[in-house]
Design an enzyme around this catalytic site. Structure first.
Site, PDB file in Angstrom:
ATOM      1  N   CYS A  85      20.419 -10.234 -26.944  1.00 53.26           N
ATOM      2  CA  CYS A  85      19.449 -10.549 -28.004  1.00 53.26           C
ATOM      3  C   CYS A  85      18.881  -9.260 -28.585  1.00 53.26           C
ATOM      4  O   CYS A  85      18.776  -8.250 -27.896  1.00 53.26           O
ATOM      5  CB  CYS A  85      18.332 -11.415 -27.438  1.00 53.26           C
ATOM      6  SG  CYS A  85      17.213 -11.999 -28.727  1.00 53.26           S
ATOM      7  N   CYS A  89      11.256 -10.722 -26.338  1.00 52.49           N
ATOM      8  CA  CYS A  89      10.092 -11.564 -26.065  1.00 52.49           C
ATOM      9  C   CYS A  89       9.693 -11.445 -24.591  1.00 52.49           C
ATOM     10  O   CYS A  89      10.551 -11.561 -23.707  1.00 52.49           O
ATOM     11  CB  CYS A  89      10.388 -13.015 -26.399  1.00 52.49           C
ATOM     12  SG  CYS A  89      10.989 -13.196 -28.087  1.00 52.49           S
ATOM     13  N   CYS A  92      10.721 -14.412 -22.332  1.00 57.46           N
ATOM     14  CA  CYS A  92      12.100 -14.902 -22.453  1.00 57.46           C
ATOM     15  C   CYS A  92      12.609 -15.425 -21.099  1.00 57.46           C
ATOM     16  O   CYS A  92      12.502 -14.732 -20.089  1.00 57.46           O
ATOM     17  CB  CYS A  92      13.012 -13.772 -22.927  1.00 57.46           C
ATOM     18  SG  CYS A  92      14.735 -14.301 -23.115  1.00 57.46           S
TER      19      CYS A  92
HETATM   20  S1  SF4 Z   1      13.093 -15.681 -26.249  1.00 60.96           S
HETATM   21 FE1  SF4 Z   1      14.705 -14.325 -25.453  1.00 60.96          FE
HETATM   22  S2  SF4 Z   1      16.569 -14.993 -26.458  1.00 60.96           S
HETATM   23 FE2  SF4 Z   1      14.862 -15.852 -27.620  1.00 60.96          FE
HETATM   24  S3  SF4 Z   1      14.460 -14.382 -29.243  1.00 60.96           S
HETATM   25 FE3  SF4 Z   1      13.134 -13.836 -27.547  1.00 60.96          FE
HETATM   26  S4  SF4 Z   1      14.257 -12.316 -26.346  1.00 60.96           S
HETATM   27 FE4  SF4 Z   1      15.704 -13.350 -27.707  1.00 60.96          FE
END
Ligand code: SF4
Length: 363
Positions: A85, A89, A92
């Site tokens: 990704c 986040c 995540c």
């Molecule tokens: S939650 Fe994880 S997979 Fe989704 S955008 Fe954020 S970092 Fe990327």
């Protein structure tokens, strides 16, 4: 003992024949019963193999006497084919532990196995599904699922940052629903969460994607994770203006090994909110008709999740334990280890109108 049985029985038979006929049967009955008990029930138990009586079948299947195990149908499957990704986040729960992606033909083979096992809806997710091969790989799978497997619903969950209009032109017609993750309409909060990416504004991008979805006739959905940084936000106005078919609102969840614990790539503890705080957010947005709430309780076991190797991930113990790959053992065998709670899936409204043809949208 076994040698004595025929001798004793023959003796008794001879003496019985010396008696009048009327008493013959009454003399033999106890012996017949004794023989039956001796030959069939040594030690008080049947010597015959257990017959599949109802009680025996339940006990041997180890289902706690709840009734025969029902095979699980993979009606709706979430295939996280990449863990990579471009965002970071903090909460995540499907982190970039590997960079593995199945060869396209193998992924198609697995999808066909799922369709043969009863799959009606596939959702492609990640990581960020548009990151691999600039969305080409994803586009090929989307087209395959709609055109060849004829699945009623094909959807994607994405952070939206890597989608280009060109993709919609090529593959938009095969896609039913595009869900974009958006946790805040305040760009500063997005940056705090980890959804910022330099000059690009996540909120402005959301508006562009909304327009493309309308132009290319793809149902538009929004997913939000409610956490410490957005729990007090009021999103009513912006959500109503974007008018998604569904606004899925999740409570931030801890998963051991993903966003919690020693081996995890994230530490999401600081993002966690209480059930009461989550209820408070829902209450503030209760007049938004497209809102579909999902507490931790509802979320944990009610998704069929396939990882990048096409293994089902079992979240029952607060972490993601993988099954064997459906490519190696088939769907029926692998799904037994998915920990999937089909009742909760139905209770949380997992089965909804998910084909864009049935949504009858006023584009
Ligand atoms: S939650 Fe994880 S997979 Fe989704 S955008 Fe954020 S970092 Fe990327």
């Amino acid at each position: 003992m076994w040698m004595l049985v025929p001798v004793a029985f023959a003796g008794k038979l001879l003496s019985a024949f010396r008696k009048p006929l009327r008493s013959l049967w009454s003399s033999l009955v106890p012996w017949v019963l004794w023989l039956r008990a001796t030959l069939w029930l040594p030690g008080g138990q049947s010597a015959r193999p257990p017959q599949p009586g109802r009680g025996e079948a339940q006990g041997s299947r180890g289902d706690g006497g709840q009734g025969p195990e029902q095979p699980i149908t993979p009606t709706s499957v979430n295939y996280h084919f990449t863990r990579q990704c471009n965002y970071k986040c903090g909460f995540c729960f499907h982190t970039a532990k590997t960079s593995f992606v199945l060869p396209l033909d193998e992924a198609k083979r697995g999808l066909r196995l799922l369709q043969e096992a009863g799959m009606e809806k596939i959702n492609f997710s990640g990581g960020e599904p548009f990151i691999h091969d600039r969305g080409e790989y994803l586009g090929q799978l989307v087209r395959f699922c709609k055109e060849e497997l004829r699945l009623p619903s094909v959807s994607i969950v994405s952070n939206g940052s890597l989608i280009r209009e060109r993709w919609f032109r090529t593959y938009g017609e095969y896609l039913d629903i595009l869900a974009i993750s958006c946790d805040s309409f305040d760009e500063q909060v997005n940056v705090l969460i980890g959804r910022g990416q330099g000059k690009k504004n996540h909120v402005e991008n959301l508006q562009t994607l909304r327009t493309w979805c309308r132009d290319y006739r793809v149902a538009f959905k929004i997913n939000s994770v409610i956490n410490r940084f957005n729990v007090d936000e009021d999103m009513r106005e912006q959500i109503k203006a974007l008018n998604p078919v569904r606004w899925k609102v999740f409570q931030c969840l801890l998963i051991e090994g993903e966003n919690s614990g020693e081996d995890a790539l994230r530490e999401a503890q600081q993002f966690i909110i209480s059930d009461e705080e989550f209820e408070g957010f829902l209450d503030r947005h209760k007049d938004v008709s497209c809102l579909v709430p999902e507490s931790n309780q509802k979320m944990k076991d009610s998704y069929l999740i396939l990882d990048e190797y096409m293994r089902f991930l079992n979240c029952r113990n607060g972490r993601k334990d993988p099954s064997k790959s459906i490519l190696d053992v088939g769907v029926e065998e692998a799904i037994k280890f998915s920990g999937f709670d089909e009742k909760m899936f139905l209770k949380r409204g997992g089965k909804y109108v998910w084909s864009k043809a049935d949504l009858k949208l006023d584009w």
